[in-house]
Design a protein around this motif. Structure first.
Motif, PDB file in Angstrom:
ATOM      1  N   TYR A   1      99.905  27.910 -82.930  1.00  0.00           N
ATOM      2  CA  TYR A   1     100.134  28.637 -84.183  1.00  0.00           C
ATOM      3  C   TYR A   1      99.387  27.953 -85.315  1.00  0.00           C
ATOM      4  CZ  TYR A   1     104.278  30.499 -81.758  1.00  0.00           C
ATOM      5  OH  TYR A   1     105.131  31.100 -80.868  1.00  0.00           O
ATOM      6  N   PHE A   2      98.880  28.753 -86.251  1.00  0.00           N
ATOM      7  CA  PHE A   2      98.510  28.228 -87.561  1.00  0.00           C
ATOM      8  C   PHE A   2      99.559  28.786 -88.508  1.00  0.00           C
ATOM      9  CE2 PHE A   2      94.046  28.067 -85.850  1.00  0.00           C
ATOM     10  CZ  PHE A   2      93.858  26.704 -86.007  1.00  0.00           C
ATOM     11  N   GLY A   3     100.544  27.974 -88.867  1.00  0.00           N
ATOM     12  CA  GLY A   3     101.650  28.494 -89.667  1.00  0.00           C
ATOM     13  C   GLY A   3     102.343  29.602 -88.907  1.00  0.00           C
TER      14      GLY A   3
ATOM     15  N   SER B   1      86.002  39.055 -83.500  1.00  0.00           N
ATOM     16  CA  SER B   1      86.179  37.953 -84.432  1.00  0.00           C
ATOM     17  C   SER B   1      87.666  37.756 -84.737  1.00  0.00           C
ATOM     18  CB  SER B   1      85.394  38.284 -85.710  1.00  0.00           C
ATOM     19  OG  SER B   1      85.601  37.286 -86.643  1.00  0.00           O
ATOM     20  N   GLY B   2      88.117  36.515 -84.743  1.00  0.00           N
ATOM     21  CA  GLY B   2      89.511  36.220 -85.046  1.00  0.00           C
ATOM     22  C   GLY B   2      90.425  36.286 -83.844  1.00  0.00           C
ATOM     23  N   SER B   3      89.882  36.512 -82.642  1.00  0.00           N
ATOM     24  CA  SER B   3      90.761  36.663 -81.472  1.00  0.00           C
ATOM     25  C   SER B   3      91.221  35.333 -80.891  1.00  0.00           C
ATOM     26  CB  SER B   3      90.066  37.514 -80.401  1.00  0.00           C
ATOM     27  OG  SER B   3      88.809  36.989 -80.059  1.00  0.00           O
ATOM     28  N   GLY B   4      90.645  34.213 -81.376  1.00  0.00           N
ATOM     29  CA  GLY B   4      91.116  32.906 -80.923  1.00  0.00           C
ATOM     30  C   GLY B   4      90.151  32.160 -80.014  1.00  0.00           C
ATOM     31  N   LYS B   5      88.916  32.649 -79.896  1.00  0.00           N
ATOM     32  CA  LYS B   5      87.941  32.042 -78.987  1.00  0.00           C
ATOM     33  C   LYS B   5      87.610  30.606 -79.393  1.00  0.00           C
ATOM     34  CE  LYS B   5      84.828  35.201 -79.896  1.00  0.00           C
ATOM     35  NZ  LYS B   5      85.501  35.912 -81.004  1.00  0.00           N
TER      36      LYS B   5
HETATM   37  P1  ADP Z   1      87.364  33.539 -83.082  1.00  0.00           P
HETATM   38  O1  ADP Z   1      86.615  32.299 -82.735  1.00  0.00           O
HETATM   39  O2  ADP Z   1      87.674  34.395 -81.906  1.00  0.00           O
HETATM   40  O3  ADP Z   1      86.677  34.323 -84.153  1.00  0.00           O
HETATM   41  P2  ADP Z   1      89.301  31.693 -84.206  1.00  0.00           P
HETATM   42  O4  ADP Z   1      89.816  30.903 -83.081  1.00  0.00           O
HETATM   43  O5  ADP Z   1      88.289  31.061 -85.080  1.00  0.00           O
HETATM   44  O6  ADP Z   1      88.779  33.109 -83.663  1.00  0.00           O
HETATM   45  O7  ADP Z   1      90.498  32.139 -85.140  1.00  0.00           O
HETATM   46  C1  ADP Z   1      91.660  32.775 -84.649  1.00  0.00           C
HETATM   47  C2  ADP Z   1      92.572  33.056 -85.814  1.00  0.00           C
HETATM   48  O8  ADP Z   1      93.045  31.832 -86.339  1.00  0.00           O
HETATM   49  C3  ADP Z   1      91.903  33.789 -86.961  1.00  0.00           C
HETATM   50  O9  ADP Z   1      92.849  34.687 -87.509  1.00  0.00           O
HETATM   51  C4  ADP Z   1      91.592  32.690 -87.941  1.00  0.00           C
HETATM   52  O10 ADP Z   1      91.557  33.168 -89.256  1.00  0.00           O
HETATM   53  C5  ADP Z   1      92.728  31.725 -87.721  1.00  0.00           C
HETATM   54  N1  ADP Z   1      92.363  30.308 -87.974  1.00  0.00           N
HETATM   55  C6  ADP Z   1      91.366  29.629 -87.385  1.00  0.00           C
HETATM   56  N2  ADP Z   1      91.347  28.352 -87.794  1.00  0.00           N
HETATM   57  C7  ADP Z   1      92.360  28.230 -88.678  1.00  0.00           C
HETATM   58  C8  ADP Z   1      92.860  27.134 -89.474  1.00  0.00           C
HETATM   59  N3  ADP Z   1      92.315  25.908 -89.392  1.00  0.00           N
HETATM   60  N4  ADP Z   1      93.924  27.374 -90.266  1.00  0.00           N
HETATM   61  C9  ADP Z   1      94.501  28.604 -90.321  1.00  0.00           C
HETATM   62  N5  ADP Z   1      94.079  29.662 -89.600  1.00  0.00           N
HETATM   63  C10 ADP Z   1      93.023  29.486 -88.808  1.00  0.00           C
END
Ligand code: ADP
Ligand code: MG
Length: 245
Positions: free
Chosen positions: A15-17, A41-45
């Motif tokens: 989790y992020f928050g 984008s944003g899927s957690g990769k």
């Molecule tokens: P992807 O690489 O698939 O684009 P990310 O793993 O970068 O996805 O991000 C997944 C989710 O987590 C997104 O909604 C992103 O905004 C959020 N996120 C990524 N890093 C952080 C962080 N350090 N703090 C808060 N939220 C984050």
């Protein structure tokens, strides 16, 4: 069934928050396997890659490398980072060090090689990716494609067990993408275990043993490229593919 697992993620949650970025992730990568991770984008990769390298802590579940849970701190963590080579979208080279110093540094600090031995190995690896002449230069004097090849060589010099690539060609001008993909294809042919986040579907089709499709922090599909590209099961994957192909 993966016969000889190198990386295992078991019920991983992060989790992020409030945001549930990795949700019940189960993934096994076998030795010598090339797994391409795709998804919106944003899927957690990126978070998935960073968790495997312990750049991001997880809240629950287990991640194992070669049968051992990831170390949490200290020298064991530094060794893990060397065992799990990582190449990012931005090249992350040390700007004030030469190409040779960039490639040799970790070998001396973490692998405890003598400087001469490290430099020799660095030169050999730079030669293999066509960069022998670039050794004395600074990163800013190189093209993006050359810098990314240096970043790959720097990770390889540590003799990693696995290489993680997080969109390694996304920041490159189009004419430089192939020179980086070619190095990655060669690595795959040499039997390196690789996890590759990319939007290069040609690479996924030709080099991947498996395609993992992620959406909203979950693994939605985990199949061969042949199966995935010809017959995606989920609406999310169909939608994604219709936008990028
Ligand atoms: P992807 O690489 O698939 O684009 P990310 O793993 O970068 O996805 O991000 C997944 C989710 O987590 C997104 O909604 C992103 O905004 C959020 N996120 C990524 N890093 C952080 C962080 N350090 N703090 C808060 N939220 C984050
Ligand atoms: Mg990302």
């Amino acid at each position: 069934m993966v016969v000889d697992p190198l990386i295992e993620l078991l019920d991983v949650n992060k989790y992020f928050g409030e945001l549930h970025v990795l949700e019940d992730i189960n993934l096994t990568v076998g030795k010598g396997e090339v797994v391409v991770v795709i998804g919106p984008s944003g899927s957690g990769k990126s978070t998935l890659c960073r968790a495997i390298n312990r750049l991001e802590p997880i809240q629950s579940g287990t991640i194992k490398l070669d049968g051992q849970p990831l170390p949490e701190e200290g020298k064991a963590l530094a060794r893990l980072r060397a065992d799990v080579g990582m190449v990012f979208q931005s090249f992350n080279l040390f700007a004030h060090k030469t190409v040779l110093q960039n490639v040799s540094l970790g070998q001396v600090k973490v692998r405890k090689r003598k400087k001469e031995e490290a430099d020799q190995r660095s030169r050999e690896l730079l030669g293999r990716v066509g960069l022998a002449d670039q050794a004395p230069k600074f990163p800013a004097q190189l093209s993006g494609g050359q810098q990314q090849r240096v970043a790959i060589v720097r990770a390889l010099a540590m003799e990693p067990k696995v290489m993680l690539f997080d969109e390694p060609t996304s920041a490159l001008d189009p004419e430089m993408i192939n020179e980086v993909l070619e190095v990655m294809r060669q690595l795959a042919r040499d039997g390196m275990t690789m996890v590759v986040v990319t939007h290069e579907m040609g690479f996924a089709r030709s080099a991947a043993n498996r395609v993992v499709f992620m959406a909203d922090g979950r693994i939605v599909e985990d199949r061969t490229p042949e199966e995935f590209f010809t017959d995606p099961h989920s609406d999310r994957a169909k939608d994604f593919l219709s936008k990028i192909l």
